[in-house]
Design an enzyme around this catalytic site. Sequence first.
Site, PDB file in Angstrom:
ATOM      1  N   ALA A 149       0.829  -1.207   0.000  1.00  0.00           N
ATOM      2  CA  ALA A 149       0.000   0.000   0.000  1.00  0.00           C
ATOM      3  C   ALA A 149       0.865   1.260   0.000  1.00  0.00           C
ATOM      4  CB  ALA A 149      -0.941   0.002   1.203  1.00  0.00           C
ATOM      5  N   TYR A 150       1.899   1.245   0.824  1.00  0.00           N
ATOM      6  CA  TYR A 150       2.772   2.418   0.916  1.00  0.00           C
ATOM      7  C   TYR A 150       3.480   2.675  -0.410  1.00  0.00           C
ATOM      8  CZ  TYR A 150       6.436   5.534   2.622  1.00  0.00           C
ATOM      9  OH  TYR A 150       7.280   6.607   2.801  1.00  0.00           O
ATOM     10  N   SER A 151       4.052   1.624  -0.999  1.00  0.00           N
ATOM     11  CA  SER A 151       4.744   1.798  -2.273  1.00  0.00           C
ATOM     12  C   SER A 151       3.783   2.214  -3.380  1.00  0.00           C
ATOM     13  CB  SER A 151       5.476   0.516  -2.673  1.00  0.00           C
ATOM     14  OG  SER A 151       6.683   0.381  -1.942  1.00  0.00           O
ATOM     15  N   SER A 153       1.292   4.166  -3.112  1.00  0.00           N
ATOM     16  CA  SER A 153       1.093   5.614  -2.986  1.00  0.00           C
ATOM     17  C   SER A 153       2.328   6.385  -3.439  1.00  0.00           C
ATOM     18  CB  SER A 153       0.738   5.976  -1.540  1.00  0.00           C
ATOM     19  OG  SER A 153       1.809   5.731  -0.645  1.00  0.00           O
TER      20      SER A 153
END
Length: 235
Positions: A149-151, A153
């Site tokens: 999820a972080y990557s 974004s």
Amino acid sequence: MQDKVVVVVGATGGIGSALTRKLAPTGARLVLAARNSSALQDLATQLSVKSVLTVPTDITDRTSVNALMEQTTAQFGKIDALVNAAGAGILKPYNALEPADLEAMLDLNLKGSFYTCQAAAEFMQRQKSGHICNVVGILGKHSMAMAAAYSASKFGVVGFSKCMAEELKRFGVKFTLFYFGGVDSPFWDNIQLKVDRKKMLSTETAANAIFYALQAEPQAVPMEINIQPDSHLFF
């Protein structure tokens, strides 16, 4: 940097606050943006700078972002630089990610950065100059387990930044993307992974890199800056 108007989003965070302290003695006019109004006031009080504006801002809300840029231009008449240093991380296995986790990453890291860039660029295009600095992090360039999820974004931030850079270069607006490895900042306070924060980059190292880019000659465009720790961070 004398009289340059610099908007620092995420000013009360680790990298943001280190950068504001670096900029304070230069004569720059600082606009400090973050959600927590009391933390903003505390930071402004600590800085030895004559021209400082604090604007409590929720970057996930486009109306709030527009108000930030409007207050900046009303106070100082221009925006010379925008530094996007706000962000948060949710690191967990892909199959443990809830819809709310993905939405949080996209809302803050991707949409929030897009809204601030879009709003600042509108003024920069009119004045035919400006510099947008987006703190992406290394997970916006290289993948890692637990960071789906972080990557997602952060890869998105890279994508829209490069597209906007192409559209805006004829107006004298330049972009710099910063791919820092692990930075010992409050980002890691709520992360469950076992990391050795003593081996991380300091917030001062990150701030120095952004400061360097902001001082670059007008004809020089530091498009990407990569800085990594030389040791492995994870246990």
